[in-house]
Motif scaffolding. Structure first.
Motif, PDB file in Angstrom:
ATOM      1  N   GLU A  95       0.829  -1.207   0.000  1.00  0.00           N
ATOM      2  CA  GLU A  95       0.000   0.000   0.000  1.00  0.00           C
ATOM      3  C   GLU A  95       0.865   1.259   0.000  1.00  0.00           C
ATOM      4  OE1 GLU A  95      -3.250   1.905   2.974  1.00  0.00           O
ATOM      5  OE2 GLU A  95      -3.532  -0.216   2.481  1.00  0.00           O
ATOM      6  N   GLU A  96       1.934   1.239   0.764  1.00  0.00           N
ATOM      7  CA  GLU A  96       2.846   2.389   0.795  1.00  0.00           C
ATOM      8  C   GLU A  96       3.474   2.617  -0.580  1.00  0.00           C
ATOM      9  OE1 GLU A  96       4.312   5.711   2.419  1.00  0.00           O
ATOM     10  OE2 GLU A  96       2.964   4.354   3.464  1.00  0.00           O
ATOM     11  N   ALA A  97       3.876   1.536  -1.254  1.00  0.00           N
ATOM     12  CA  ALA A  97       4.456   1.662  -2.598  1.00  0.00           C
ATOM     13  C   ALA A  97       3.443   2.234  -3.581  1.00  0.00           C
ATOM     14  CB  ALA A  97       4.963   0.302  -3.082  1.00  0.00           C
ATOM     15  N   LEU A  98       2.172   1.883  -3.398  1.00  0.00           N
ATOM     16  CA  LEU A  98       1.128   2.363  -4.301  1.00  0.00           C
ATOM     17  C   LEU A  98       0.844   3.857  -4.128  1.00  0.00           C
ATOM     18  CD1 LEU A  98      -1.305  -0.668  -4.182  1.00  0.00           C
ATOM     19  CD2 LEU A  98       0.107   0.064  -6.128  1.00  0.00           C
ATOM     20  N   LYS A  99       1.344   4.444  -3.071  1.00  0.00           N
ATOM     21  CA  LYS A  99       1.180   5.890  -2.893  1.00  0.00           C
ATOM     22  C   LYS A  99       2.017   6.668  -3.907  1.00  0.00           C
ATOM     23  CE  LYS A  99      -0.391   5.923   1.857  1.00  0.00           C
ATOM     24  NZ  LYS A  99      -0.169   6.425   3.221  1.00  0.00           N
ATOM     25  N   ASP A 100       2.883   5.958  -4.643  1.00  0.00           N
ATOM     26  CA  ASP A 100       3.643   6.586  -5.724  1.00  0.00           C
ATOM     27  C   ASP A 100       2.837   6.659  -7.021  1.00  0.00           C
ATOM     28  OD1 ASP A 100       5.849   6.980  -4.108  1.00  0.00           O
ATOM     29  OD2 ASP A 100       6.867   5.152  -4.761  1.00  0.00           O
ATOM     30  N   VAL A 101       1.675   6.020  -7.045  1.00  0.00           N
ATOM     31  CA  VAL A 101       0.817   6.022  -8.235  1.00  0.00           C
ATOM     32  C   VAL A 101      -0.134   7.210  -8.115  1.00  0.00           C
ATOM     33  CG1 VAL A 101      -0.881   4.743  -9.593  1.00  0.00           C
ATOM     34  CG2 VAL A 101       0.974   3.511  -8.413  1.00  0.00           C
ATOM     35  N   ILE A 102       0.058   8.173  -8.992  1.00  0.00           N
ATOM     36  CA  ILE A 102      -0.693   9.425  -8.939  1.00  0.00           C
ATOM     37  C   ILE A 102      -1.776   9.434 -10.011  1.00  0.00           C
ATOM     38  CG2 ILE A 102      -0.521  11.943  -9.058  1.00  0.00           C
ATOM     39  CD1 ILE A 102       1.025  10.639  -6.697  1.00  0.00           C
ATOM     40  N   ASP A 103      -2.999   9.719  -9.590  1.00  0.00           N
ATOM     41  CA  ASP A 103      -4.091   9.866 -10.550  1.00  0.00           C
ATOM     42  C   ASP A 103      -3.742  11.030 -11.472  1.00  0.00           C
ATOM     43  OD1 ASP A 103      -6.721  11.426 -11.315  1.00  0.00           O
ATOM     44  OD2 ASP A 103      -7.304   9.327 -10.997  1.00  0.00           O
ATOM     45  N   PRO A 104      -3.660  10.783 -12.785  1.00  0.00           N
ATOM     46  CA  PRO A 104      -3.196  11.821 -13.714  1.00  0.00           C
ATOM     47  C   PRO A 104      -4.107  13.046 -13.795  1.00  0.00           C
ATOM     48  CG  PRO A 104      -3.490   9.708 -14.848  1.00  0.00           C
ATOM     49  CD  PRO A 104      -3.924   9.520 -13.444  1.00  0.00           C
ATOM     50  N   GLU A 105      -5.380  12.891 -13.487  1.00  0.00           N
ATOM     51  CA  GLU A 105      -6.290  14.031 -13.584  1.00  0.00           C
ATOM     52  C   GLU A 105      -6.340  14.851 -12.302  1.00  0.00           C
ATOM     53  OE1 GLU A 105      -9.713  12.961 -16.710  1.00  0.00           O
ATOM     54  OE2 GLU A 105      -9.798  11.774 -14.854  1.00  0.00           O
ATOM     55  N   LEU A 106      -6.281  14.173 -11.154  1.00  0.00           N
ATOM     56  CA  LEU A 106      -6.460  14.881  -9.884  1.00  0.00           C
ATOM     57  C   LEU A 106      -5.163  15.174  -9.154  1.00  0.00           C
ATOM     58  CD1 LEU A 106      -9.649  13.032  -8.617  1.00  0.00           C
ATOM     59  CD2 LEU A 106      -9.488  15.267  -9.729  1.00  0.00           C
ATOM     60  N   GLY A 107      -4.077  14.483  -9.505  1.00  0.00           N
ATOM     61  CA  GLY A 107      -2.783  14.761  -8.897  1.00  0.00           C
ATOM     62  C   GLY A 107      -2.620  14.242  -7.481  1.00  0.00           C
ATOM     63  N   VAL A 108      -3.445  13.282  -7.081  1.00  0.00           N
ATOM     64  CA  VAL A 108      -3.396  12.676  -5.753  1.00  0.00           C
ATOM     65  C   VAL A 108      -3.174  11.186  -5.936  1.00  0.00           C
ATOM     66  CG1 VAL A 108      -4.727  12.237  -3.627  1.00  0.00           C
ATOM     67  CG2 VAL A 108      -4.924  14.445  -4.809  1.00  0.00           C
ATOM     68  N   ASN A 109      -2.448  10.561  -5.006  1.00  0.00           N
ATOM     69  CA  ASN A 109      -2.170   9.140  -5.157  1.00  0.00           C
ATOM     70  C   ASN A 109      -3.438   8.307  -5.015  1.00  0.00           C
ATOM     71  OD1 ASN A 109      -2.303   7.758  -2.385  1.00  0.00           O
ATOM     72  ND2 ASN A 109      -1.035   9.555  -1.951  1.00  0.00           N
ATOM     73  N   ILE A 110      -3.417   7.125  -5.629  1.00  0.00           N
ATOM     74  CA  ILE A 110      -4.612   6.286  -5.694  1.00  0.00           C
ATOM     75  C   ILE A 110      -5.051   5.748  -4.331  1.00  0.00           C
ATOM     76  CG2 ILE A 110      -4.237   5.662  -8.108  1.00  0.00           C
ATOM     77  CD1 ILE A 110      -3.249   2.892  -7.107  1.00  0.00           C
ATOM     78  N   VAL A 111      -4.121   5.632  -3.392  1.00  0.00           N
ATOM     79  CA  VAL A 111      -4.478   5.149  -2.051  1.00  0.00           C
ATOM     80  C   VAL A 111      -5.277   6.223  -1.315  1.00  0.00           C
ATOM     81  CG1 VAL A 111      -3.586   4.361   0.171  1.00  0.00           C
ATOM     82  CG2 VAL A 111      -2.507   3.581  -1.945  1.00  0.00           C
ATOM     83  N   ASP A 112      -4.730   7.433  -1.243  1.00  0.00           N
ATOM     84  CA  ASP A 112      -5.409   8.507  -0.527  1.00  0.00           C
ATOM     85  C   ASP A 112      -6.653   9.011  -1.251  1.00  0.00           C
ATOM     86  OD1 ASP A 112      -3.832   8.621   1.807  1.00  0.00           O
ATOM     87  OD2 ASP A 112      -2.263   9.667   0.698  1.00  0.00           O
ATOM     88  N   LEU A 113      -6.709   8.784  -2.549  1.00  0.00           N
ATOM     89  CA  LEU A 113      -7.895   9.156  -3.310  1.00  0.00           C
ATOM     90  C   LEU A 113      -9.030   8.146  -3.092  1.00  0.00           C
ATOM     91  CD1 LEU A 113      -8.826  11.388  -5.185  1.00  0.00           C
ATOM     92  CD2 LEU A 113      -7.896  10.096  -7.099  1.00  0.00           C
ATOM     93  N   GLY A 114      -8.683   6.988  -2.551  1.00  0.00           N
ATOM     94  CA  GLY A 114      -9.698   5.974  -2.272  1.00  0.00           C
ATOM     95  C   GLY A 114     -10.006   5.077  -3.448  1.00  0.00           C
ATOM     96  N   LEU A 115      -9.092   4.994  -4.407  1.00  0.00           N
ATOM     97  CA  LEU A 115      -9.304   4.145  -5.582  1.00  0.00           C
ATOM     98  C   LEU A 115      -8.907   2.693  -5.337  1.00  0.00           C
ATOM     99  CD1 LEU A 115      -8.040   6.523  -8.423  1.00  0.00           C
ATOM    100  CD2 LEU A 115     -10.360   6.248  -7.511  1.00  0.00           C
TER     101      LEU A 115
END
Length: 114
Positions: free
Chosen positions: A20-40
């Motif tokens: 999950e921590e590694a996935l915080k490096d994945v940024i939603d291209p439209e919103l600019g927030v990582n997919i974990v904190d965005l709730g995706l």
């Protein structure tokens, strides 16, 4: 998402918290927030074959940027797990209530009124 996991085939698995921590490096291209904190990220588990299975959604099913997110996930997990599979989930639909407090702070910093 912090379920205990059992590994088949005797090899070790990366703890889901580290994934999950590694996935915080994945940024939603439209919103600019990582997919974990965005709730995706809806779920993480290891399959019987040892592959990590990620249940992901998008802010909208019509999002044209699925390929970009898939590439970012592969890159983020490259040194974390041996194999992974994405499972795109559409129910329940994503809503802004899934955004974490950190995600809300990130969105405010980007100028969103949330």
């Amino acid at each position: 998402m912090s379920e205990a996991t059992e590994q088949s085939k005797g090899s070790t698995t990366t703890p889901l918290e580290d994934v999950e921590e590694a996935l915080k490096d994945v940024i939603d291209p439209e919103l600019g927030v990582n997919i974990v904190d965005l709730g995706l990220l809806y779920g993480l588990k290891y399959a019987e074959d040892g592959a990590l299975v990620l249940d992901l959604t998008l802010t909208t099913a019509a999002c044209p940027l699925t390929d970009i997110i898939e590439e970012q996930v592969a890159s983020a997990l490259e040194s974390v797990v041996d194999d992974h599979r994405l499972n795109w989930v559409w129910m329940p639909p994503w809503g802004p209530e899934r955004i974490t407090d950190d995600g809300r702070d990130q969105m405010r910093a980007l100028g969103f009124n949330i």
